[in-house]
Design a protein around this motif. Structure first.
Motif, mmCIF file in Angstrom:
data_model
loop_
_atom_site.group_PDB
_atom_site.id
_atom_site.type_symbol
_atom_site.label_atom_id
_atom_site.label_comp_id
_atom_site.label_asym_id
_atom_site.label_seq_id
_atom_site.Cartn_x
_atom_site.Cartn_y
_atom_site.Cartn_z
ATOM 1 N N ASN A 81 3.804 -6.762 18.192
ATOM 2 C CA ASN A 81 4.865 -5.872 17.723
ATOM 3 C C ASN A 81 4.295 -4.565 17.177
ATOM 4 N N ASN A 82 3.521 -3.895 18.024
ATOM 5 C CA ASN A 82 2.990 -2.581 17.671
ATOM 6 C C ASN A 82 2.186 -2.624 16.377
ATOM 7 N N SER A 83 1.204 -3.529 16.338
ATOM 8 C CA SER A 83 0.401 -3.722 15.129
ATOM 9 C C SER A 83 -0.421 -2.491 14.763
ATOM 10 N N GLN A 84 -0.828 -1.731 15.759
ATOM 11 C CA GLN A 84 -1.627 -0.521 15.552
ATOM 12 C C GLN A 84 -2.886 -0.818 14.737
ATOM 13 N N ASP A 85 -3.549 -1.902 15.108
ATOM 14 C CA ASP A 85 -4.816 -2.250 14.491
ATOM 15 C C ASP A 85 -5.728 -2.828 15.568
ATOM 16 N N GLN A 86 -6.708 -3.608 15.184
ATOM 17 C CA GLN A 86 -7.655 -4.181 16.140
ATOM 18 C C GLN A 86 -7.274 -5.602 16.557
ATOM 19 N N SER A 87 -5.997 -5.931 16.460
ATOM 20 C CA SER A 87 -5.565 -7.298 16.748
ATOM 21 C C SER A 87 -5.973 -7.760 18.144
ATOM 22 N N ILE A 135 2.734 -21.503 25.155
ATOM 23 C CA ILE A 135 2.792 -21.242 23.714
ATOM 24 C C ILE A 135 2.998 -19.745 23.507
ATOM 25 N N ILE A 136 4.053 -19.390 22.796
ATOM 26 C CA ILE A 136 4.372 -17.981 22.558
ATOM 27 C C ILE A 136 4.184 -17.672 21.079
ATOM 28 N N ILE A 137 3.333 -16.707 20.803
ATOM 29 C CA ILE A 137 3.042 -16.305 19.429
ATOM 30 C C ILE A 137 3.334 -14.817 19.280
ATOM 31 N N VAL A 138 4.116 -14.470 18.280
ATOM 32 C CA VAL A 138 4.395 -13.062 17.989
ATOM 33 C C VAL A 138 3.378 -12.578 16.960
ATOM 34 N N ASN A 139 2.777 -11.431 17.244
ATOM 35 C CA ASN A 139 1.778 -10.878 16.336
ATOM 36 C C ASN A 139 2.265 -9.577 15.714
ATOM 37 N N TYR A 140 2.070 -9.504 14.401
ATOM 38 C CA TYR A 140 2.244 -8.232 13.697
ATOM 39 C C TYR A 140 1.158 -8.169 12.621
ATOM 40 N N LYS A 141 0.019 -7.606 13.030
ATOM 41 C CA LYS A 141 -1.102 -7.400 12.109
ATOM 42 C C LYS A 141 -1.660 -8.713 11.550
#
Length: 325
Positions: free
Chosen positions: A39-45, A5-11
């Protein structure tokens, strides 16, 4: 292992947590791994997701690569017999993985499989464009009168299949396919930043076999999970396109249908700019309003067309690039 399962995350850490919780709750009889490409969320993901699901394979993209490039990287790291692209803003409501695996195990001529999308209340998203014709007709800004709609349908018809589950393409929000199919069809086109890439991919996947959308299988798709910046706020008949989405859609038209179809749409939008202004000014004149009042909608449309034209040289030549607004 059955499925990667592939999930893309952005924040979207909370959405991913909810999504994965539903996957673990409903999935039975199928082994799977979870690959999250950030994708470089730059948070606490990463911290938030891995605290609840420490077994996920977390990959940092390093920049906001959009949908295609991030999913392609995830596919490169996948170990399962099958590949499943899943949006972070989806929720399982049944054992969907097992159903998809069963279809692909038993029907070798099926290239990919997906499910009907519903909202939180269980209502089906009936505006899903499952044929290329439906999408292309939506691109034309014409009167809603039945005469014009019938004429457009004659010009851009739908594909008709004997199997009601067969479609032209499947949404990248929830789709399962084989690595061998991807090897033949190619991965997602990395010129697309967001939107349209799954439609173009569906065209290539469809050359490898049937694409099935199971009409009795469902997945919740919340939509707009990633960010406010990709929403379309002013939605009217002439301003119903998300700018990024339509830039990607025009790229798809160029790739699949050629220069003529692409230029025809561009010319259509260019000609519509003066038309919508003249129409509104005429309405103002009839209503005895100021001639130039209430033109925000028209100005927004003209601005969108300006963005489309900005990408015209690269799209016309079908250049590889990164079509990000």
């Amino acid at each position: 292992m059955d499925v990667s399962i592939i999930i893309v995350n952005y924040k979207t850490p909370q959405l991913i947590n909810n999504c994965l919780q539903s996957v673990y709750t409903y999935t039975k009889g199928v082994t799977f791994e979870v690959i999250i490409v950030d994708n470089n969320s730059q948070d606490q993901s990463r911290e938030m997701v891995c605290a609840h699901f420490p077994d996920v394979n977390w990959i940092d993209m390093g920049y906001n690569a959009g949908f295609s490039r991030a999913n392609n990287l995830g596919m490169d790291h996948a170990k399962g017999r099958y590949l499943m692209l899943l949006n972070s803003d989806t929720l399982m409501v049944e054992n969907l993985l097992a159903r998809f695996v069963n279809v692909l195990d038993q029907q070798a001529d099926v290239a990919a499989v997906g499910a009907m999308q519903i909202n939180r209340d269980g209502q089906v998203h009936y505006d899903i464009f499952d044929t290329f014709g439906k999408i292309r007709r939506y691109f034309y800004i014409i009167p809603q009168h039945p005469f014009f709609q019938k004429l457009l349908y004659k010009f851009v018809p739908d594909t008709v299949y004997a199997d009601p589950n067969q479609v032209d393409w499947l949404s990248g929000a929830c789709i399962m396919t084989r690595p061998s199919t991807v090897a033949k069809a190619g991965k997602l086109d990395e010129s697309f930043f967001m939107y349209g890439e799954d439609v173009e991919w569906g065209y290539r996947l469809g050359k490898q076999g049937r694409l099935l959308m199971l009409r009795d299988a469902f997945v919740v798709h919340l939509e707009f999970g990633s960010s406010e910046e990709y929403r379309q706020h002013l939605v009217t008949h002439i301003n119903r396109f998300k700018t990024q989405a339509q830039v990607s859609n025009l790229l798809w038209i160029r790739k699949q249908y050629g220069i003529g179809a692409y230029l025809f749409l561009i010319l259509h939008y260019m000609l519509m700019v003066p038309v919508v202004f003249i129409w509104k000014i005429t309405v103002n004149l009839r209503n005895r309003d100021s001639l130039l009042s209430g033109l925000d909608n028209q100005k927004e449309f003209a601005s969108q067309v300006g963005v489309f034209l900005r990408f015209l040289p690269e799209t016309l030549l079908n250049r590889k690039g990164f079509y990000k607004v």
